[in-house]
Structure formats: structure tokens, C-alpha cells
Design a protein around this motif. Structure first.
Motif, PDB file in Angstrom:
ATOM      1  N   ARG A 174       0.806  -1.221   0.000  1.00  0.00           N
ATOM      2  CA  ARG A 174       0.000   0.000   0.000  1.00  0.00           C
ATOM      3  C   ARG A 174       0.842   1.275   0.000  1.00  0.00           C
ATOM      4  NH1 ARG A 174      -5.388  -0.525   1.018  1.00  0.00           N
ATOM      5  NH2 ARG A 174      -5.524   1.514   1.987  1.00  0.00           N
ATOM      6  N   THR A 175       2.084   1.196  -0.374  1.00  0.00           N
ATOM      7  CA  THR A 175       2.889   2.417  -0.474  1.00  0.00           C
ATOM      8  C   THR A 175       2.619   3.157  -1.783  1.00  0.00           C
ATOM      9  OG1 THR A 175       4.749   1.182  -1.418  1.00  0.00           O
ATOM     10  CG2 THR A 175       4.719   1.497   0.979  1.00  0.00           C
ATOM     11  N   LEU A 176       2.148   2.445  -2.804  1.00  0.00           N
ATOM     12  CA  LEU A 176       1.826   3.057  -4.089  1.00  0.00           C
ATOM     13  C   LEU A 176       0.369   2.790  -4.423  1.00  0.00           C
ATOM     14  CD1 LEU A 176       4.854   2.181  -6.411  1.00  0.00           C
ATOM     15  CD2 LEU A 176       4.145   4.464  -5.734  1.00  0.00           C
ATOM     16  N   SER A 177      -0.283   3.785  -4.988  1.00  0.00           N
ATOM     17  CA  SER A 177      -1.635   3.581  -5.494  1.00  0.00           C
ATOM     18  C   SER A 177      -1.842   4.430  -6.730  1.00  0.00           C
ATOM     19  CB  SER A 177      -2.684   3.916  -4.428  1.00  0.00           C
ATOM     20  OG  SER A 177      -2.723   5.305  -4.162  1.00  0.00           O
ATOM     21  N   GLY A 224      -9.182  11.670 -15.460  1.00  0.00           N
ATOM     22  CA  GLY A 224      -7.813  11.910 -15.037  1.00  0.00           C
ATOM     23  C   GLY A 224      -7.206  10.687 -14.387  1.00  0.00           C
ATOM     24  N   MET A 225      -5.938  10.830 -13.995  1.00  0.00           N
ATOM     25  CA  MET A 225      -5.208   9.791 -13.275  1.00  0.00           C
ATOM     26  C   MET A 225      -4.420  10.441 -12.146  1.00  0.00           C
ATOM     27  SD  MET A 225      -3.726   7.097 -16.109  1.00  0.00           S
ATOM     28  CE  MET A 225      -2.670   8.326 -16.890  1.00  0.00           C
ATOM     29  N   ARG A 226      -4.340   9.727 -11.016  1.00  0.00           N
ATOM     30  CA  ARG A 226      -3.571  10.217  -9.871  1.00  0.00           C
ATOM     31  C   ARG A 226      -2.688   9.101  -9.301  1.00  0.00           C
ATOM     32  NH1 ARG A 226      -3.557   7.697  -5.559  1.00  0.00           N
ATOM     33  NH2 ARG A 226      -5.584   8.128  -4.630  1.00  0.00           N
ATOM     34  N   LEU A 227      -1.410   9.383  -9.144  1.00  0.00           N
ATOM     35  CA  LEU A 227      -0.469   8.455  -8.531  1.00  0.00           C
ATOM     36  C   LEU A 227      -0.101   8.980  -7.142  1.00  0.00           C
ATOM     37  CD1 LEU A 227       1.378   5.925  -8.869  1.00  0.00           C
ATOM     38  CD2 LEU A 227       3.170   7.519  -9.646  1.00  0.00           C
ATOM     39  N   ARG A 228      -0.215   8.102  -6.132  1.00  0.00           N
ATOM     40  CA  ARG A 228       0.113   8.481  -4.752  1.00  0.00           C
ATOM     41  C   ARG A 228       1.184   7.549  -4.215  1.00  0.00           C
ATOM     42  NH1 ARG A 228      -3.273  11.088  -0.658  1.00  0.00           N
ATOM     43  NH2 ARG A 228      -2.278  10.854   1.362  1.00  0.00           N
ATOM     44  N   TRP A 229       2.197   8.124  -3.589  1.00  0.00           N
ATOM     45  CA  TRP A 229       3.287   7.369  -2.974  1.00  0.00           C
ATOM     46  C   TRP A 229       3.346   7.707  -1.501  1.00  0.00           C
ATOM     47  CZ3 TRP A 229       8.516   9.417  -1.765  1.00  0.00           C
ATOM     48  CH2 TRP A 229       9.396   8.407  -1.297  1.00  0.00           C
ATOM     49  N   THR A 230       3.209   6.691  -0.641  1.00  0.00           N
ATOM     50  CA  THR A 230       3.222   6.891   0.809  1.00  0.00           C
ATOM     51  C   THR A 230       4.205   5.896   1.422  1.00  0.00           C
ATOM     52  OG1 THR A 230       0.882   7.516   0.715  1.00  0.00           O
ATOM     53  CG2 THR A 230       1.790   7.070   2.891  1.00  0.00           C
ATOM     54  N   PRO A 231       5.490   6.238   1.461  1.00  0.00           N
ATOM     55  CA  PRO A 231       6.477   5.292   1.993  1.00  0.00           C
ATOM     56  C   PRO A 231       6.324   5.022   3.482  1.00  0.00           C
ATOM     57  CG  PRO A 231       7.491   7.419   1.582  1.00  0.00           C
ATOM     58  CD  PRO A 231       6.114   7.492   1.012  1.00  0.00           C
ATOM     59  N   ASP A 232       5.814   5.998   4.224  1.00  0.00           N
ATOM     60  CA  ASP A 232       5.536   5.796   5.637  1.00  0.00           C
ATOM     61  C   ASP A 232       4.494   6.804   6.078  1.00  0.00           C
ATOM     62  OD1 ASP A 232       6.886   8.300   6.420  1.00  0.00           O
ATOM     63  OD2 ASP A 232       8.746   7.232   5.999  1.00  0.00           O
ATOM     64  N   ALA A 233       4.181   6.787   7.371  1.00  0.00           N
ATOM     65  CA  ALA A 233       3.086   7.622   7.873  1.00  0.00           C
ATOM     66  C   ALA A 233       3.428   9.102   7.905  1.00  0.00           C
ATOM     67  CB  ALA A 233       2.693   7.171   9.280  1.00  0.00           C
ATOM     68  N   SER A 234       4.674   9.471   7.647  1.00  0.00           N
ATOM     69  CA  SER A 234       5.078  10.869   7.796  1.00  0.00           C
ATOM     70  C   SER A 234       5.144  11.637   6.485  1.00  0.00           C
ATOM     71  CB  SER A 234       6.442  10.952   8.488  1.00  0.00           C
ATOM     72  OG  SER A 234       7.452  10.360   7.678  1.00  0.00           O
ATOM     73  N   VAL A 235       5.058  10.957   5.351  1.00  0.00           N
ATOM     74  CA  VAL A 235       5.216  11.675   4.086  1.00  0.00           C
ATOM     75  C   VAL A 235       4.397  10.991   3.003  1.00  0.00           C
ATOM     76  CG1 VAL A 235       7.265  10.348   3.407  1.00  0.00           C
ATOM     77  CG2 VAL A 235       6.903  12.637   2.457  1.00  0.00           C
ATOM     78  N   SER A 236       3.888  11.811   2.081  1.00  0.00           N
ATOM     79  CA  SER A 236       3.200  11.312   0.891  1.00  0.00           C
ATOM     80  C   SER A 236       3.546  12.223  -0.278  1.00  0.00           C
ATOM     81  CB  SER A 236       1.674  11.299   1.075  1.00  0.00           C
ATOM     82  OG  SER A 236       1.266  10.379   2.049  1.00  0.00           O
TER      83      SER A 236
END
Length: 474
Positions: A174-177, A224-236
Motif C-alpha cells: 500500500r505504499t503506491l496507489s 484523469g489519473m492520480r499516482l500516490r506514494w506513501t512510503p511511511d506515515a510521515s510523508v506522501s
């Protein structure tokens, strides 16, 4: 000249893009379930939720009547979750503007979320759709004040319309969506969680007034398209591309079913930093973002020959600029948290600041912010009180164009400068899922200092707007 082959290629481009997305999602191991590839992912779970927590539902207050025949529980067990939200309000101004009076407005929303893993075994896939039924008896912003800044964030053209309709694929950890379909930008970009209590808190005027048809924001969406990167709880990190013109909500895209693909694109990016509550128990977040629209935009002062558009010798055809852009920052901070209180209790503040080029945009500077007190009223642990302000400055070229009109004497005109508003609101939590909210706003310099059609040569007067909102969530 553009050949027919080139036109055909352009027409096939959206289809090819969608096909490429599906191919990428289906074969890229990064998006696969670890069990499917045979790899073992020994990293700890570290992603933040992809969706914000849902508001409390009145279902819990209805006892056995909250879920007749267990229908909702049955769907939820299969990965289908639906919510119903009804907001209605009365707003009126007793002074100021071009006329006084009151209006009623309402919005009924149906939203459905689908977990395709539970429904069909599609690992990492989810979907969402929502539909609005918007009804009102006249927009107070336009009818009474000709305001630039939103009076009510549910105000829209009366219609029944589709809003969002999208699919999303998340990686195994779930780090990438990746989300694609019919999207809005204001759900994830340029937003403050703290400020959502206010009726005037909306997609900021600097984007709503500057982008074609207001941009992809309530009540209109666009492919449209949206890419989200969440490597940890402190940054996206988020990046998205939208069709840049969703179409006017009252005349072109009245039902949300246009699915426009051929307009110049809008690209948005945002980085979000979150401070996990430490020893002081206080949470904070900072969002830094920017956007670029690749369309063509008229200059607000000069024509194509360099003359002022107010000059009688001007041909009246505005200079054209290639694209427009903007940058913004959003800060949310909890300032005080009472002992034993949760992460939403106490005193919190927020601020948003944004700027755009002043030659081609009606608004070149935007600032808003406020303070919210929650859970500190004796005997009313769910009540909240808030005080906010909004400031929108008219772009320099638009201001100078107004002065040019005075200089050339083409007609008497009041030079515009800025518009501002302050708002005070109190949210009563009647029961779980039902709130009532009295509200008062004061408008300064409506229309940016526009002339009053009833008093030639004078600016429109500001004034107070009183309101009462009720919100039911199921």
C-alpha cells in the motif's frame, strides 16, 4: 497543416493511454500481491490510510432501525460500503450587496465504495462513485453580492449529476496507489482538514476563478489519473493529470456525463509531510504543491499589439499566453490538546497561501486560515467552534486595466482591488451523524470592489450573511 493521420493519432491517444495503464497494472510485480509472485515482503506495514476516516453515522443512533434487514451489513461483508449525506441550509443577508433576502439550498449525496478484493478476489483493487442531487432557490453569492469567494461550499447549479467514478490499484504494501477515471482535484489537493468545518471553505478562488470552468472540483469532475506514494506515515507524494476543462456546470456539463478528453491538460503535484504526535500529543502537517494548465489564457490588460484593451484604438483581441500555473502551501497544526482528549480535541489552526501569474489570472494572491476549538464545551464533547478569514487579491493586470478604463474615459469604472471575508461558526453535535450549524460571515469589498449596479460610481457595499446548516450522515 494538420493531416488527417495526425488527427487520428490524437483521437486514439486516450484509448492507448488507458490500455497502457491496464497493462502496467496487470503485469508489474510492484503492484502484485506478494503471494502471487512468490516473493516474501518482510517489511513492516507502514502506509497511512488511503482514504480519510468517515464521519460518524446516524445509523448508530437508530438502533434496530439503523440497518433494516441487515442489508448494509450484508453488502459490507462483500466489500460494498455506501453512505448517504444530506446537507440543507438557509442563508441570508440583511445588509450590503445589490439586494437583500434569504435562500434555501440543499445537497443529497450517495457515495459507494467497493473493495474488489473482498467482492471478486482482485487483490489491491478498489472503486468509488458518488452522485449529487443539488437543489437551491438562488445562489446567494451571485444574486446578492456578486462575490468571488464562496458563501456556501454546497452551492452549485441545481441538477442531478455524477461526480466521481474511479478505480484504484494499490501495491501489496500500500505504499503506491494509482487512481484513474472521473476525478476531482479538491478531494486530495490543496485542502485543509482543519478548515472543513467552515461553510466558505472550498476549492480556493485562486483556482476556481482562474482555471477553465473552475477546474476539476465540486460539483464537476473530469477524466484523469492520480499516482500516490506513501512510503511511511510521515510523508506522501501525489501527482495527477486531469482533462483541463470539465465544462461549465450549468450549460455544457449539466449531468457530469460528458467525460471530456480533448481539452488541454491540468497537471498537479503535492508533497505532504505529517508529524506524528509526540510527547506533547500534538499533530501537524505541511503540504506543498504546484499546478500547471497547458491551455491558452487571455491577458487581463493588453491586446495582441501591446495596447491596453481599454484604449479606443485597441482591436479588442486580448494577448494570448501559453498556459498558467500556481504554487501553494497548506499548514494544519494542533496547538493544544486537553489531557485525555483524542487527536481532534483541543485547539487547532490552519493556513493556506497561494500565488499565480498576475498577467493572465483574475486572482494572483490567495490567503486563508483560521482556528477551530473542538471538544472543550462543558457537557458537549463533540461540539466545535471556529473563526476563519479569506483574502483574494485581484491580479495586477486586471487592476491596471480598471485604471486604464478611467484614464481613457471609455466609461466610469470602479477599480477593483481585493475581496475578503471573515466567518464564525458553531457546530452542534445533536447526535451521532447529525449536526446543526449556525454561521455568520461578513463580506468586505464584494466582487473585489465591483461597482454597485444600483448606485453608479460607487462600490458595492459589504455586509453580513447569516446562515443555519443541518447535516445528516448515514
Amino acid at each position: 497543416m494538420i493531416s488527417m493521420r495526425m488527427i487520428a493519432r490524437r483521437q486514439r491517444a486516450p484509448t492507448r493511454m488507458v490500455a497502457a495503464v491496464f497493462a502496467f497494472l496487470s503485469v508489474d510485480p510492484a503492484w502484485s500481491d506478494p503471494g502471487e509472485t512468490g516473493a516474501v515482503d518482510d517489511r513492516p506495514a507502514q502506509s497511512a490510510p488511503l482514504e480519510p476516516d468517515r464521519p460518524p453515522s446516524i445509523q448508530t443512533s437508530l438502533g434496530a432501525f439503523g440497518d433494516p434487514s441487515g442489508f448494509r451489513s450484508l453488502l459490507a461483508a462483500r466489500g460494498i460500503d455506501y453512505n448517504l449525506l444530506y446537507t440543507n441550509e438557509v442563508l441570508g443577508n440583511l445588509s450590503g450587496g445589490v439586494r437583500q433576502g434569504a435562500i434555501h439550498a440543499g445537497k443529497f449525496e450517495t457515495a459507494v465504495r467497493v473493495d474488489f478484493d473482498r467482492l471478486a478476489g482482485w487483490t489491491g483493487w478498489s472503486g468509488f462513485a458518488n452522485v449529487f442531487q443539488i437543489h437551491d432557490t438562488g445562489g446567494l453569492r451571485d444574486r446578492s453580492f456578486q462575490r468571488l469567494i464562496t458563501v456556501s461550499n454546497i452551492e452549485a447549479y441545481p441538477s442531478t449529476r455524477l461526480s466521481e467514478l474511479w478505480l484504484e490499484r494499490a501495491s501489496g504494501d500500500r505504499t503506491l496507489s494509482l487512481r484513474f477515471g472521473q476525478l476531482v482535484a479538491d478531494g486530495e489537493f490543496f485542502s485543509s482538514e482543519t478548515g472543513k468545518i467552515f461553510l466558505s471553505n472550498d476549492w480556493p478562488t485562486i483556482t476556481g476563478a482562474n482555471l477553465p470552468s473552475g477546474g476539476p472540483a465540486y460539483p464537476i469532475s473530469t477524466p484523469g489519473m492520480r499516482l500516490r506514494w506513501t512510503p511511511d506515515a510521515s510523508v506522501s507524494g501525489l501527482v495527477a493529470i486531469f482533462n483541463g476543462d470539465p465544462g461549465d456546470q450549468a450549460s455544457v456539463n449539466r449531468t457530469g456525463l460528458n467525460f471530456r478528453l480533448n481539452d488541454a491538460p491540468l497537471v498537479m503535484g503535492e508533497v505532504q509531510f505529517r508529524a506524528v504526535p509526540g510527547a506533547d500529543g500534538l499533530g501537524r502537517s505541511v503540504k506543498l504543491g504546484a499546478y500547471r494548465h497547458f491551455g491558452r489564457f487571455d491577458d487581463d490588460r493588453y491586446d495582441r499589439t501591446g495596447l491596453s484593451l481599454a484604449n479606443p484604438r485597441s482591436g479588442g483581441s486580448a494577448r494570448r499566453h501559453a498556459g498558467t500555473s500556481g504554487a501553494y502551501a497548506v499548514v494544519d497544526a494542533q496547538l493544544y490538546r486537553p489531557m485525555g482528549g483524542n487527536e481532534t480535541d483541543g485547539i487547532a489552526a490552519y493556513a493556506r497561501l497561494s500565488t499565480s501569474p498576475s498577467d493572465r489570472n483574475l486572482i494572483d494572491l490567495w490567503a486563508d486560515g483560521g482556528i477551530v476549538v473542538t471538544g472543550m464545551t462543558p457537557g458537549r464533547p463533540k461540539d466545535a467552534f471556529g473563526l476563519s478569514f479569506i483574502y483574494a487579491r485581484i491580479g495586477e493586470n486586471a487592476r491596471r486595466y480598471d485604471l486604464d478604463r478611467l484614464s481613457f474615459g471609455t466609461e466610469f469604472h470602479v477599480p477593483r482591488s481585493y475581496e475578503a471575508t471573515i466567518e464564525a461558526t458553531y457546530l452542534f453535535a445533536v447526535t451521532s451523524g447529525w449536526t446543526i450549524q449556525p454561521d455568520i460571515q461578513y463580506v468586505f469589498n464584494p466582487g473585489g470592489g465591483a461597482a454597485d449596479p444600483n448606485r453608479p460610481g460607487q462600490r458595492m457595499k459589504g455586509g453580513a450573511v447569516f446562515g443555519l446548516r443541518s447535516t445528516l450522515t448515514y
